[in-house]
Design an enzyme around this catalytic site. Structure first.
Site, PDB file in Angstrom:
ATOM      1  N   ARG A  42     -13.252 -34.497   0.769  1.00 29.72           N
ATOM      2  CA  ARG A  42     -12.851 -33.912   2.056  1.00 29.72           C
ATOM      3  C   ARG A  42     -11.603 -33.058   1.840  1.00 29.72           C
ATOM      4  O   ARG A  42     -10.990 -33.120   0.774  1.00 29.72           O
ATOM      5  CB  ARG A  42     -12.506 -35.037   3.033  1.00 29.72           C
ATOM      6  N   LYS A  63      -8.219 -52.393 -15.999  1.00 29.12           N
ATOM      7  CA  LYS A  63      -6.914 -52.827 -16.488  1.00 29.12           C
ATOM      8  C   LYS A  63      -5.867 -52.367 -15.490  1.00 29.12           C
ATOM      9  O   LYS A  63      -5.963 -51.275 -14.944  1.00 29.12           O
ATOM     10  CB  LYS A  63      -6.631 -52.220 -17.865  1.00 29.12           C
ATOM     11  N   GLU A  83      -8.516 -37.803  -8.002  1.00 28.47           N
ATOM     12  CA  GLU A  83      -7.309 -38.637  -8.100  1.00 28.47           C
ATOM     13  C   GLU A  83      -7.172 -39.224  -9.500  1.00 28.47           C
ATOM     14  O   GLU A  83      -8.146 -39.750 -10.043  1.00 28.47           O
ATOM     15  CB  GLU A  83      -7.390 -39.805  -7.108  1.00 28.47           C
ATOM     16  N   LYS A 142     -11.622 -54.102  -7.898  1.00 30.65           N
ATOM     17  CA  LYS A 142     -11.671 -53.087  -6.838  1.00 30.65           C
ATOM     18  C   LYS A 142     -13.074 -53.037  -6.224  1.00 30.65           C
ATOM     19  O   LYS A 142     -14.070 -53.083  -6.956  1.00 30.65           O
ATOM     20  CB  LYS A 142     -11.324 -51.698  -7.393  1.00 30.65           C
ATOM     21  N   GLU A 177     -10.531 -41.861  -8.681  1.00 31.03           N
ATOM     22  CA  GLU A 177     -11.608 -41.654  -7.708  1.00 31.03           C
ATOM     23  C   GLU A 177     -11.561 -40.231  -7.180  1.00 31.03           C
ATOM     24  O   GLU A 177     -10.606 -39.506  -7.444  1.00 31.03           O
ATOM     25  CB  GLU A 177     -11.517 -42.661  -6.552  1.00 31.03           C
ATOM     26  N   GLY A 214      -8.755 -45.510  -1.802  1.00 28.53           N
ATOM     27  CA  GLY A 214      -7.494 -45.310  -1.103  1.00 28.53           C
ATOM     28  C   GLY A 214      -6.702 -46.594  -0.912  1.00 28.53           C
ATOM     29  O   GLY A 214      -5.948 -46.724   0.046  1.00 28.53           O
ATOM     30  N   GLY A 215      -6.889 -47.536  -1.830  1.00 26.73           N
ATOM     31  CA  GLY A 215      -6.097 -48.764  -1.767  1.00 26.73           C
ATOM     32  C   GLY A 215      -6.741 -49.879  -0.953  1.00 26.73           C
ATOM     33  O   GLY A 215      -6.217 -50.978  -0.875  1.00 26.73           O
ATOM     34  N   ASN A 249     -11.996 -37.700  -3.709  1.00 26.01           N
ATOM     35  CA  ASN A 249     -12.061 -37.582  -2.252  1.00 26.01           C
ATOM     36  C   ASN A 249     -12.837 -36.323  -1.909  1.00 26.01           C
ATOM     37  O   ASN A 249     -12.490 -35.233  -2.348  1.00 26.01           O
ATOM     38  CB  ASN A 249     -10.664 -37.511  -1.645  1.00 26.01           C
TER      39      ASN A 249
HETATM   40  C1  MV4 Z   1      -4.355 -49.021  -9.659  1.00 25.71           C
HETATM   41  C2  MV4 Z   1      -3.028 -49.305 -10.012  1.00 25.71           C
HETATM   42  C3  MV4 Z   1      -2.804 -49.760 -11.283  1.00 25.71           C
HETATM   43  N1  MV4 Z   1      -3.829 -49.912 -12.152  1.00 25.71           N
HETATM   44  N2  MV4 Z   1      -5.337 -49.184 -10.546  1.00 25.71           N
HETATM   45  C4  MV4 Z   1      -3.562 -48.165  -5.063  1.00 25.71           C
HETATM   46  C5  MV4 Z   1      -4.193 -47.117  -4.198  1.00 25.71           C
HETATM   47  C6  MV4 Z   1      -5.512 -46.846  -4.798  1.00 25.71           C
HETATM   48  N3  MV4 Z   1      -5.845 -45.458  -4.710  1.00 25.71           N
HETATM   49  C7  MV4 Z   1      -5.396 -47.322  -6.198  1.00 25.71           C
HETATM   50  N4  MV4 Z   1      -4.139 -47.989  -6.323  1.00 25.71           N
HETATM   51  C8  MV4 Z   1      -3.714 -48.431  -7.522  1.00 25.71           C
HETATM   52  N5  MV4 Z   1      -4.669 -48.572  -8.441  1.00 25.71           N
HETATM   53  C9  MV4 Z   1      -5.071 -49.629 -11.750  1.00 25.71           C
HETATM   54  N6  MV4 Z   1      -6.065 -49.807 -12.623  1.00 25.71           N
HETATM   55  C10 MV4 Z   1      -2.035 -49.146  -9.073  1.00 25.71           C
HETATM   56  C11 MV4 Z   1      -2.368 -48.709  -7.800  1.00 25.71           C
HETATM   57  C12 MV4 Z   1      -1.289 -48.598  -6.869  1.00 25.71           C
HETATM   58  C13 MV4 Z   1      -0.859 -47.382  -6.393  1.00 25.71           C
HETATM   59  C14 MV4 Z   1      -1.472 -46.190  -6.776  1.00 25.71           C
HETATM   60  C15 MV4 Z   1      -1.034 -44.985  -6.278  1.00 25.71           C
HETATM   61  C16 MV4 Z   1       0.033 -44.947  -5.395  1.00 25.71           C
HETATM   62  C17 MV4 Z   1       0.645 -46.109  -4.986  1.00 25.71           C
HETATM   63  C18 MV4 Z   1       0.199 -47.323  -5.478  1.00 25.71           C
HETATM   64  C19 MV4 Z   1       0.839 -48.490  -5.073  1.00 25.71           C
HETATM   65  C20 MV4 Z   1       0.418 -49.684  -5.557  1.00 25.71           C
HETATM   66  C21 MV4 Z   1      -0.653 -49.748  -6.448  1.00 25.71           C
END
Ligand code: MV4
Length: 448
Positions: free
Chosen positions: A293, A201, A276, A158, A289, A164-165, A291
């Site tokens: 705001r 992970k 979050e 990351k 994380e 926020g993805g 946010n």
């Molecule tokens: C992750 C995860 C699985 N494991 N981190 C996607 C948005 C961002 N805020 C972080 N995200 C993710 N982080 C780890 N270590 C899976 C996601 C994720 C996800 C998280 C929340 C809502 C929808 C999602 C869709 C795909 C992946």
């Protein structure tokens, strides 16, 4: 108390902030781009200033123009809304230099939380569980491989400056890790001007749970329960948010809320913010994380707590103490929000331009609509595709879902295609109704 607030935003959130100001007896100044002269926030504000051409970078992201607009109109505070300059350190700093109160956290706090690797460490030191991974920024290939073997593939890379993805990659073996690490770093440099990445992970099929907090300048921090934002598109665009989460037990709620408050206190947080978390299949929660705001989905928290969060933001920014403590907060019933977007598959995230020929927002018991639409409104092609937030409240989740179906069924937006039909299908989906979904739900079942 503030006398006049400049709203450094557009669309529904600008309207939302103007409404809170009006109830507090505070005058409002709207800013608008050349494409937004007929926008609802301009019409509703007491005064307005054109800050530049339609492109965001020329207007809604133009710090000198916005700060100047606040100075010449005699404002004493600025509300940044969400997106745009709401988490831009230089904007918060420039407001303070111009003696304009920035309605949000201190610039140093924004800066600390913006670095996601650093934010994890800071919050982790306060005793909040973290997604297993690197302690801060990844030092290189060797550390990455060591950690990937320790936690087991798959792992995620990351971007520290992402969030926020944005700027995330999943890798499933050594070869993929070694190939993706430099790509992730180069992409982070190009997108955010910083190549730092961290490793985590990969949690399989998690739920996205976030906790609203509000803090005053006197050291008081209160959490306002969680929101479940698991219903997202592949692109991580949120579609539906709810409070409370069906997947969180009362014991977990207390624990997650306590984590959120501890994390916020650890960084000296003031104003509204969101912590979050990911909830894994075993019911474990991990901080992801923060946010710094007010968020799009703050309204679901308002419906179950009875609070006006934007009003509270303004009051704490003016130096007032929170008028409640944790024990005063009760979660009543269940609230759901659907983000009604102008749906144009060809132009992800951007609104398709068009004129709203007819607009009939739903109403009645337990329904709230936050929107900048009106009949005859010409949607400019330069901005976000969100047209309206439709919220439904009920005694139970099932009642809230039924109300949402009723509300969306009576809503009319003519002139542009919307996501209303998609929501009606999701709301009837047995897995959604059972509450057993994870973040793969929308991509898997609705191919979006
Ligand atoms: C992750 C995860 C699985 N494991 N981190 C996607 C948005 C961002 N805020 C972080 N995200 C993710 N982080 C780890 N270590 C899976 C996601 C994720 C996800 C998280 C929340 C809502 C929808 C999602 C869709 C795909 C992946």
């Amino acid at each position: 108390m503030f006398k006049k607030i400049l709203i450094a935003n557009r669309g529904e959130i600008a309207v939302r902030v103007i409404r809170a100001c009006r109830e507090l007896g505070i005058a409002t100044v709207a800013v608008y781009s050349q494409a937004d002269a007929d926008a609802l926030h301009v019409r509703l504000a007491d005064a307005s200033v054109c800050i530049g051409p339609p492109q965001n970078r020329d207007s809604y992201l133009n710090i000198p123009n916005i700060v100047t607009a606040a100075i010449i109109t005699g404002c004493d505070a600025v509300h940044p809304g969400y997106g745009y300059l709401s988490e831009t350190v230089a904007f918060a700093e420039n407001c303070e230099i111009a003696r304009l109160k920035f309605i949000g956290p201190r610039p140093e706090t924004i800066e600390r939380m913006q670095d996601k690797a650093q934010a994890k460490q800071l919050v982790g030191h306060a005793g909040v569980p973290l997604i297993p991974g690197s302690a801060g920024v990844l030092s290189g290939e060797a550390e990455g491989l060591k950690l990937a073997h320790k936690y087991g593939y798959p792992v995620m890379i990351k971007a520290s400056a992402g969030g926020g993805g944005r700027g995330i990659r999943i890798v499933r073996n050594d070869e993929e890790f070694l190939r993706n690490l430099p790509l992730a770093q180069a992409e982070a440099q190009a997108a955010f001007g910083c190549p730092d990445v961290y490793l985590e992970k990969y949690l399989e099929q998690p739920r996205h749970i976030e906790v609203q907090i509000i803090a005053d300048e006197h050291g008081n921090v209160v959490h306002l329960g969680e929101r479940d934002c698991t219903v997202q598109k592949k692109s991580h665009q949120k579609l539906i948010e709810e409070s409370p989460s069906v997947a969180v037990t009362p014991e977990q709620r207390k624990k997650i809320g306590d984590y959120a408050v501890r994390g916020a206190k650890a960084v000296g947080y003031v104003n509204a913010g969101t912590m979050e978390f990911l909830l894994d299949a075993h019911g474990k929660v991990y901080f992801m994380e923060m946010n710094t705001r007010i968020q799009v989905e703050h309204c679901v928290t308002e419906l179950v707590t009875g609070l006006d969060l934007v009003r509270q933001q303004i009051l704490v920014a003016a130096g007032e103490k929170l008028p409640f403590t944790q024990k005063d907060i009760a979660i009543r019933g269940h609230a759901i929000e659907c983000r009604v977007n102008a749906e144009d598959p060809a132009r992800n995230m951007m609104a398709c331009a068009g004129t709203v020929k007819r607009y009939l927002p739903p109403g009645g018991p337990g329904v709230r609509v936050d929107s900048h639409l009106y009949a005859g409104y010409e949607i400019p092609p330069f901005y976000d595709s969100m047209l309206a937030k439709v919220l439904a409240w009920g005694d139970t989740r099932a009642a809230a879902i039924e109300r949402m179906k009723r509300a969306l069924g009576e809503m009319v937006v003519d002139g542009v295609p919307t996501t209303i039909p998609l929501f009606l299908r999701i709301l009837d989906d047995p897995e959604f109704r059972a509450g057993t979904i994870s973040t793969d739900f929308v991509p898997r079942k609705f191919h979006t």
